[in-house]
Design a protein around this motif. Structure first.
Motif, PDB file in Angstrom:
ATOM      1  N   LEU A  64       0.837  -1.329   0.078  1.00 60.68           N
ATOM      2  CA  LEU A  64      -0.057  -0.108   0.150  1.00 60.68           C
ATOM      3  C   LEU A  64       0.814   1.234   0.088  1.00 60.68           C
ATOM      4  N   THR A 119       2.250   5.015   0.031  1.00 61.48           N
ATOM      5  CA  THR A 119       1.849   6.501  -0.025  1.00 61.48           C
ATOM      6  C   THR A 119       2.973   7.469  -0.574  1.00 61.48           C
ATOM      7  N   ASN A 164       2.844  13.643   4.961  1.00 60.04           N
ATOM      8  CA  ASN A 164       1.737  12.942   4.355  1.00 60.04           C
ATOM      9  C   ASN A 164       0.740  13.630   3.642  1.00 60.04           C
ATOM     10  N   PHE A 184      -2.173   8.227  -2.652  1.00 55.41           N
ATOM     11  CA  PHE A 184      -1.886   6.676  -2.264  1.00 55.41           C
ATOM     12  C   PHE A 184      -2.023   6.014  -3.910  1.00 55.41           C
ATOM     13  N   ASP A 216      -6.699   6.490   6.717  1.00 57.82           N
ATOM     14  CA  ASP A 216      -5.586   6.420   7.315  1.00 57.82           C
ATOM     15  C   ASP A 216      -5.604   5.679   8.828  1.00 57.82           C
ATOM     16  N   MET A 259      -4.165   2.285   6.978  1.00 57.11           N
ATOM     17  CA  MET A 259      -2.920   2.730   6.559  1.00 57.11           C
ATOM     18  C   MET A 259      -1.834   2.556   7.986  1.00 57.11           C
ATOM     19  N   GLU A 260      -2.431   2.983   8.833  1.00 54.09           N
ATOM     20  CA  GLU A 260      -1.789   3.006  10.482  1.00 54.09           C
ATOM     21  C   GLU A 260      -1.897   1.581  10.972  1.00 54.09           C
ATOM     22  N   SER A 271      -2.191  -1.430   8.641  1.00 50.37           N
ATOM     23  CA  SER A 271      -1.295  -2.517   8.026  1.00 50.37           C
ATOM     24  C   SER A 271       0.155  -2.785   8.080  1.00 50.37           C
ATOM     25  N   VAL A 330       2.696  -1.270   4.338  1.00 53.94           N
ATOM     26  CA  VAL A 330       2.668   0.133   3.788  1.00 53.94           C
ATOM     27  C   VAL A 330       4.055   0.684   3.447  1.00 53.94           C
ATOM     28  N   THR A 342       6.335   3.945   1.176  1.00 53.76           N
ATOM     29  CA  THR A 342       6.303   5.399   0.831  1.00 53.76           C
ATOM     30  C   THR A 342       7.510   5.661  -0.260  1.00 53.76           C
TER      31      THR A 342
END
Lengths: 480, 480
Positions: A143, A145, A198, A202, A258, A262-263, A265, A268, A270
């Motif tokens: 995933l 970001t 952030n 995504f 998020d 996202m927080e 999983s 993640v 970037t």
């Protein structure tokens, strides 16, 4: 692999009142370059490699307005789909609806790119490069970001901590997300080098996203499935629109993507970027799009100054004069003027809250109101009369309608009108006029290829918008 | 003895821009109580004992507008006369013209009371008492000033030093006039007790004034005599107007009555007063007419606030929002907005100078323009169209006219119109309309007893005011 940019057009941008309003929110605001953010976002998305279609998640009231903007942005070349929300329900719901839809149409391997409709990205080729990297990571099941490399210790954004010990092709695994920091912490983040802003953008492989939703936010996914099963689909040539069922959508948990996903999983990643990104989060950010003069003043409009410095003025059509003031934001619109201190730009949203509490229209509408067929602007209201300028798009038509309490005089000042007035049908050319008596059925249509502009003078004892009986409407609007 | 109040209506009040403009100067500004200064001044003057007539010295462009205000102030009960200036020529000229005129009509023993059209006097009975005292001194051959007892060390006014060793009945002989002092000097004046603000109001026996002019400013008197001999007199029932010859008037020395006469004469007295006097010299003075709320904000209009204090807002018809600002003056009009720091209220005049230098209309006109027959307001202008709201006073009539380049649609929204349109003459009732083709002679008239309000939509390629050919005009205006 197919790519589907998903433009999230949700927020109102109440910190940009009085230009941004509920019915004319931030993505539609004109920037000093004469463009708006939603056109820029659409063009940027459509220009990417391998785009199968551009999907937009927005409020259903903004559907026609958004379509118009895409048309002006040259949208005919790319397929479009719309998810039409009855109301905002946070980002997890919006992202999940998009994912399920795209899985059904394109399968699990398709990739979706979540973009905000109201962000500015100055370096479009750097952005396109970042998307290439993100797609590669998404294909590997991450995933992804987009982490913006911070330029200063901003306290208004959340940060992403990149795990520098786990480099990936084109990015890093994400260690953790952190909330908006205080200034001291923000300075430490800036110094540390592995903290990124952030951006809220995504990139996901559709199948991975649905799996992860199933694992971490199955309640959201379930409620969204139920909503989709009860929603209305309309399809046309290279065009799809899903109108979400309001009752079912109201059952979806109100949570951000998020928090929901996202927080939680473990998958993640970037992609650190330098793409000239700004969320245009306040009038201060907006002011930076206009160049400063020698006194630090930034003016978008006609302004006269006597010993004033470091001010920002946006005013179209009216003269503004500043005398002996500094660090002010002055924003002038036809029905409201804002005067704010620059250090308090964030607090403009409190004015919008007050307007809402007071039931005041000025948080909602501008004097110019968009309709499927064009726009109308109330120029003046007084006892027993109201004057509007009506612009009808080429080929468009207002409903066949009737008013009980008001007569209407129509004067064509530009273009050509086809008018039904009671039993008669006629063409009105520029500079011609007609009179619609109260109680008479009438319809207004633009048969031409340029905008029809007419002045409507209403007279009567009761002149509110609710005195209308609609008989036929090509846009499917019921009466009332 | 006869008393003739002479209302001097000269200045523009450029420190009260954008509400005060050349064509709508300070005496005509609406105060928070819904009245304006010229009506208040007229009523105050007409209510005095023994008034033979009220004379007004003003610019000829403001004649009809001033008459309208006097009518609204119930002016029918008192005889009126007007001295109409082609341009301002300072106060010595204006006072001398009035004196010579009054000497001719009423003889040397009549008394004149010079009043400013744009001053506020809150205590009218104290004012009337002061006038009684001043008349007594004037009858004894004194040139009488009204000296306002200072309430604080003002640095914006000139002062009068009363000679306490020479008391007179109701006042004192004047020792000297002094220019605007610095703060230290102003404090000393306040402490001394015998220094008074020079209000610019005077009382004279006409014969004495002419003699003193002869002695100290015979050049002014001579040039004014010449001007009067060449000027135009029009007389009606209890009504007299003298239109000054522009060429001759331009030869009158440009000097104030203070410099030319009062500072030189040995026969000057002062009546000390406490009459609640203010010259409303800036937006700060104007703001004090509106009550402050708990945060020191004074609002005349619809204002929303988030943490703002000690501000003044005047805004009619538009919403103003203040966020985190203090000590600001915000004045909003249909075509211009002023934002000034309270400490810099005096500097607003510099904006007016800039507008003049740039040839900008906003120092001169409002969107609403006065005409002998009523008013017109430009509601909207665009390519090929212009919309006006026209108000015609009962019994009034526009000239018989023709436009080469524009057609006009007229829609009556209130009252009744008599219209000449080419060969036809017709009555238009409320809610009826007509169309005047370019090249057709037309005339608009209000035959009724209430205001006629109509909306005019002009269309054509050229829509400026100079496209007009006037055939007959009851107000004696030539073409162009």
């Amino acid at each position: 692999m197919k790519l589907i940019p998903v433009i999230m057009s949700g927020g109102v941008g109440s910190r940009l009142w009085p230009v941004s309003r509920e019915a004319h929110p931030k993505p539609f605001m004109l920037l000093p370059d004469g463009q708006n953010l939603i056109q820029k976002t659409f063009r940027r998305a459509a220009a990417l490699e391998g785009v199968a279609e551009v999907m937009t998640v927005t409020n259903r009231e903004l559907f026609f307005k958004t379509e118009d903007e895409y048309r002006l942005a040259g949208g005919g070349a790319v397929a479009q789909s719309f998810i039409l929300e009855p109301f905002g329900r946070n980002t997890a719901a919006a992202v999940a609806v998009a994912a399920l839809q795209l899985q059904e149409v394109y399968g699990a391997d398709a990739q979706m790119l979540i973009l905000a409709a109201d962000h500015l990205i100055k370096d479009e080729s750097a952005f396109a490069n970042a998307v290439v990297k993100a797609r590669q990571l998404a294909a590997e099941g991450w995933l992804v970001t987009f982490g913006i490399r911070p330029e200063y210790p901003e306290t208004g954004f959340g940060y992403i901590e990149a795990d520098q010990d786990t480099p990936l092709a084109g990015g890093f695994k994400v260690n953790r997300f952190v909330e908006k920091p205080d200034l001291e912490t923000a300075k430490q983040y800036l110094a540390a080098g592995n903290y990124l802003w952030n951006s809220g953008m995504f990139c996901f492989r559709v199948g991975t996203l649905v799996e992860q939703f199933e694992a971490y936010a199955s309640d959201v996914l379930g409620a969204v499935r139920e909503t989709l099963s009860r929603s209305r689909l309309s399809e046309g040539h290279r065009h799809r629109a899903i109108t979400l069922d309001a009752e079912a959508f109201g059952e979806v948990p109100d949570i951000s993507v998020d928090y929901a996903l996202m927080e939680r999983s473990q998958r993640v990643a970037t992609v650190p970027c330098d793409i000239g990104w700004s969320d245009i989060g306040s009038w201060n950010a907006m002011s930076e799009l206009t160049e400063a003069d020698a006194n630090g003043n930034r003016f978008d409009g006609e302004v006269l100054v006597h010993q004033a410095s470091n001010n920002y003025v946006q005013s179209h059509g009216r003269l503004t004069a500043l005398v002996g003031v500094e660090n002010l934001i002055v924003v002038d619109t036809p029905d409201a003027v804002l005067v704010a201190h620059k250090d308090r730009a964030q607090d403009v949203k409190h004015i919008v809250s007050q307007l809402k509490r007071n039931g005041h229209d000025a948080h909602l509408l501008h004097r110019t109101v968009n309709r499927p067929w064009g726009t109308y602007t109330t120029l003046e209201e007084g006892e027993r009369f109201k004057i509007k300028r009506i612009v009808v798009k080429p080929g468009a038509s207002l409903s066949l309608q009737m008013h009980h309490h008001r007569s209407e005089h129509w004067i064509v000042v530009s273009g050509m009108a086809r008018v039904v007035n009671d039993e008669r049908e006629m063409l009105l050319d520029t500079n011609e006029s007609t009179f619609i008596r109260a109680g008479h059925k009438h319809r207004l249509e633009n048969p031409g290829v340029i905008d029809l502009v007419l002045i409507e003078v209403q007279s009567g004892d009761y002149l509110c918008e609710d005195d209308i009986v609609r008989f036929q409407d090509i846009y499917g609007r019921a009466n009332g």
